[in-house]
Design a protein around this motif. Structure first.
Motif, PDB file in Angstrom:
ATOM      1  N   ASP A   1      18.913  -1.003   1.665  1.00  0.00           N
ATOM      2  CA  ASP A   1      18.095  -1.816   3.519  1.00  0.00           C
ATOM      3  C   ASP A   1      17.194  -2.159   3.263  1.00  0.00           C
ATOM      4  O   ASP A   1      16.615  -1.987   4.944  1.00  0.00           O
ATOM      5  CB  ASP A   1      19.077  -1.285   4.280  1.00  0.00           C
TER       6      ASP A   1
ATOM      7  N   ASP B   1       8.825   1.890  10.598  1.00  0.00           N
ATOM      8  CA  ASP B   1       9.689   1.962  10.947  1.00  0.00           C
ATOM      9  C   ASP B   1       9.972   2.176  13.020  1.00  0.00           C
ATOM     10  O   ASP B   1      10.857   3.672  13.706  1.00  0.00           O
ATOM     11  CB  ASP B   1      10.080   3.626  10.592  1.00  0.00           C
TER      12      ASP B   1
ATOM     13  N   HIS C   1      13.380  -2.358   7.564  1.00  0.00           N
ATOM     14  CA  HIS C   1      14.898  -1.955   7.215  1.00  0.00           C
ATOM     15  C   HIS C   1      15.834  -3.059   7.881  1.00  0.00           C
ATOM     16  O   HIS C   1      15.894  -4.220   8.843  1.00  0.00           O
ATOM     17  CB  HIS C   1      15.271  -0.324   7.852  1.00  0.00           C
ATOM     18  N   GLU C   2      17.184  -3.803   7.284  1.00  0.00           N
ATOM     19  CA  GLU C   2      17.773  -4.119   7.269  1.00  0.00           C
ATOM     20  C   GLU C   2      18.746  -3.247   8.145  1.00  0.00           C
ATOM     21  O   GLU C   2      19.959  -2.854   7.460  1.00  0.00           O
ATOM     22  CB  GLU C   2      18.964  -4.878   6.150  1.00  0.00           C
ATOM     23  N   TYR C   3      18.371  -2.687   9.906  1.00  0.00           N
ATOM     24  CA  TYR C   3      19.749  -2.163  10.128  1.00  0.00           C
ATOM     25  C   TYR C   3      20.143  -2.706  11.497  1.00  0.00           C
ATOM     26  O   TYR C   3      21.084  -1.583  12.083  1.00  0.00           O
ATOM     27  CB  TYR C   3      19.125  -0.724  10.765  1.00  0.00           C
TER      28      TYR C   3
ATOM     29  N   SER D   1      24.115  -2.654  12.518  1.00  0.00           N
ATOM     30  CA  SER D   1      24.496  -1.217  13.408  1.00  0.00           C
ATOM     31  C   SER D   1      23.550  -1.036  14.731  1.00  0.00           C
ATOM     32  O   SER D   1      24.749  -0.702  15.762  1.00  0.00           O
ATOM     33  CB  SER D   1      24.450  -0.726  11.928  1.00  0.00           C
ATOM     34  N   ASN D   2      22.314  -1.807  14.504  1.00  0.00           N
ATOM     35  CA  ASN D   2      21.936  -1.436  15.834  1.00  0.00           C
ATOM     36  C   ASN D   2      22.369  -2.783  17.094  1.00  0.00           C
ATOM     37  O   ASN D   2      22.676  -1.848  18.345  1.00  0.00           O
ATOM     38  CB  ASN D   2      19.968  -2.118  15.959  1.00  0.00           C
TER      39      ASN D   2
END
Ligand code: ZN
Ligand code: FE
Length: 272
Positions: A27, A145, A183-185, A188-189
């Motif tokens: 990700d 990050d 990141h591809e978070y 979920s974030n």
């Protein structure tokens, strides 16, 4: 007359820069900034997809920029240096092999081949020496990050106070600044953000838009500072509704902004 000449000439004199997402690992996004000839890469955790992307677009690497020392951000540096003799910019407060131009807040990273100047902000919290790069002219932020779309990085080395200060600096950038996180978070974030702020209409609308992008296998990154300020709980931890949610979930006793931020970060760590 000068204004007219300026109007006629400026588009052709100004090199248009593009930012391309190079996916890596599960990700990560490695960011390639290019003008069709030269490129700079931000956080090349892996050299292979970068070498492939340079090849595909016919680009020569001109610089490497690092935000922090984690392997998924710096792991590709040595291999890239075997192919290209280029400057490696990185945080002055972290020891990263290959960095020859250490940077701290207020420093500039200039990449002559691209006509690009990036300014540096210290952004500790995720790691103790983490930095962020701002392209002031283009309104781009490369924040590694520290700030994510809809979230923020875990506190591996830094304190809640440090992360609060770092995020405050980023949140004050111009609202249309594009946020290129690493990141591809996002989904979920945003699921967590909705648990924190179920009545935030901007958040509900954002979730639908971002889910539609994921359904089409498109990145949700970059976002904007305006969007983060409206929907990211880690920039909104002082909102009364968020403080109330922290109390209601038994995660906060004191009335203290940094304690609220720390409690929110811990809630996210536990969130399934
Ligand atoms: Zn990291
Ligand atoms: Fe990372």
């Amino acid at each position: 007359m000068p204004a007219l000449i300026d109007k006629l000439l400026s588009p052709s004199l100004k090199t248009a820069l593009n930012v391309v997402a190079v996916p890596a690992f599960n990700d990560n996004y490695l960011w390639l900034i290019h003008d069709g000839i030269h490129a700079a890469v931000v956080d090349p955790g892996d050299a292979k997809p970068i070498l492939a992307a340079l090849d595909t677009h016919g680009l020569a690497l001109a610089a490497i920029l690092l935000t922090h020392h984690h392997a998924d951000h710096a792991g590709g540096v040595q291999t890239l240096l075997q192919h290209f003799n280029v400057p490696v910019f990185g945080p002055a407060r972290e020891a990263i092999a290959g960095v020859d131009t250490p940077l701290r807040e207020g420093d500039r990273a200039s990449i002559a081949q691209l006509g690009l100047t990036l300014t540096v902000l210290d952004a500790p919290g995720h790691t103790s020496g983490h930095i962020a790069y701002i392209a002031a002219e283009q309104h781009w932020l490369f924040c590694g990050d520290t700030l994510f779309a809809g979230g923020c990085g875990r506190l591996f080395e830094g304190s809640p106070q440090q992360m609060v200060d770092s995020l405050a600096k980023l949140s004050q950038l111009p609202g249309d600044t594009l946020v290129y996180c690493a990141h591809e978070y996002t989904m979920s974030n945003l699921r967590f953000a909705l648990a924190v702020e179920p009545d935030n209409a901007a958040l509900v609308a954002r979730i639908a838009r971002e889910q539609a992008k994921r359904d089409r296998q498109q990145p949700t990154v970059p976002s904007t500072i305006d969007l983060e300020n409206a929907t990211n709980p880690f920039l909104r931890y002082q909102q009364p509704t968020i403080v109330a949610a922290l109390h209601a979930h038994g995660r906060l006793q004191q009335a203290d902004p940094v304690a609220a931020f720390a409690a929110l970060r811990e809630w996210k760590n536990d969130f399934k």
